[in-house]
Scaffold this motif. Sequence first.
Motif, PDB file in Angstrom:
ATOM      1  N   ASN A 168      37.676  34.151  39.198  1.00 19.04           N
ATOM      2  CA  ASN A 168      37.534  35.040  40.212  1.00 19.04           C
ATOM      3  C   ASN A 168      36.406  34.538  40.960  1.00 19.04           C
ATOM      4  O   ASN A 168      35.249  34.222  40.670  1.00 19.04           O
ATOM      5  CB  ASN A 168      37.140  36.539  39.663  1.00 19.04           C
TER       6      ASN A 168
ATOM      7  N   THR B  48      36.360  31.715  48.656  1.00 22.64           N
ATOM      8  CA  THR B  48      35.936  33.154  48.826  1.00 22.64           C
ATOM      9  C   THR B  48      36.967  34.105  48.559  1.00 22.64           C
ATOM     10  O   THR B  48      36.543  35.380  48.759  1.00 22.64           O
ATOM     11  CB  THR B  48      34.774  33.570  49.777  1.00 22.64           C
ATOM     12  N   GLY B  49      38.166  33.632  48.344  1.00 23.44           N
ATOM     13  CA  GLY B  49      39.242  34.651  48.083  1.00 23.44           C
ATOM     14  C   GLY B  49      39.241  35.484  46.804  1.00 23.44           C
ATOM     15  O   GLY B  49      38.521  35.194  45.995  1.00 23.44           O
ATOM     16  N   PRO B  50      40.058  36.128  46.309  1.00 22.33           N
ATOM     17  CA  PRO B  50      40.362  36.848  45.036  1.00 22.33           C
ATOM     18  C   PRO B  50      39.927  35.966  43.936  1.00 22.33           C
ATOM     19  O   PRO B  50      39.358  36.168  42.955  1.00 22.33           O
ATOM     20  CB  PRO B  50      41.444  37.640  45.052  1.00 22.33           C
TER      21      PRO B  50
ATOM     22  N   ASP C 256      35.985  35.693  44.627  1.00 22.19           N
ATOM     23  CA  ASP C 256      35.643  36.847  45.690  1.00 22.19           C
ATOM     24  C   ASP C 256      34.079  36.942  45.916  1.00 22.19           C
ATOM     25  O   ASP C 256      33.500  37.776  44.905  1.00 22.19           O
ATOM     26  CB  ASP C 256      36.384  38.290  45.267  1.00 22.19           C
TER      27      ASP C 256
END
Length: 379
Positions: free
Chosen positions: A27, A83-85, A29
Amino acid sequence: MDILVKNDLNQLMQQRDAGPFIAIYLNTDAVLNDLNQRRLQLKELVATAEQQLAQRFPKENFRPFQVQFDRLAADNSWWLQHTGPQTGLIANAHTLVTFDLQTPTEAQVIVNSMPAIRPILADRQQQFDFDLLALNETSMAMYQHRESRLIETPLPADAPIDLKTTLGTEKRGGDLNFNSSPAHGVNYHGHNAKAEEREIDQRNYYQQVDQYILDHYSKSSQRPLILIGLPHNQAVFRKLSKNPYLSQHLMLDQSPNGLDLPALQEAVKPLQDKWHTQLTDILLSRYDQAQSRKLALADPFDMIKPALAGRIDTLIVASNAQVSGTLNTTDGSVDTDLPLPDNLIDDLVDEVLSKQGQIRMIPADRMPTETAALALLRY
């Protein structure tokens, strides 16, 4: 060690025989985790990968993998770019490839002789990209839905943004006065505002809109074109449209007047669920047809030889598919006596994809029989 390559599944498939591979899905995010937390998560997953590699491939040296993961962990610019999910990292001893995922799942580590790419394929299947045409009687706007985000498309001055500018003196409606309201759109009044002439103007305008969208967007993007507009306006547009990408089943029967971008983003959300349902229906219909022609398989072990021979056109995989075993691509044998659980389905996915086959994931409860996968054969 090769440089990092981003989102290049084709390059990864070309190296599928250069295993073993370590796949880490973490992850990333930035909203949910600060940088130190994300680095710590990666460190823990790398430690798990080292343990799994030692058990699955005891003769392999973990050091080349460690060097690549350490370099990535220390690279601040890399963390800022991802920085995505979720981010997928797939490495062999020489190359590390990264993939940005839009659908968050549990962080996991998979060590296998071939790259474990099912989470990437499932994520890409979830990403339903389309073009959205907001259609009023006398105006239009264009939006693009990419990676779960709706973006308004800036249109140039020569685009048919509104009827009056587009048709000019060619208008059949004569000398009309316009006034508009957010709820009802454009109203007409004047000495020559006949309903028949308004309809002619609308059809002429829609023909130009249709041709413009086809030439400037649909032909290049080749994505579905979905309409949002009142049912009457949609019916007029559909009757004359020559755009082969215009969706016949997905639409939003409501006026786009007064809807800002966040409201439109909310309005299109049900389209994705409907699209996935229809896609599953089509796949299962294809399976029924293939079964009647004796070109379908429902036992993953029966799929091994056809997969190696390149005979599988489409592999339909249940979302929770798990079949113990690892595939030996040299002789087609399956090893089920493993120190760690392995998934034959992951190996079949890699093999089918490498032979230009298609992979489709569907919910487990939609499978027509109790199996982890279905195969549609080419011959």
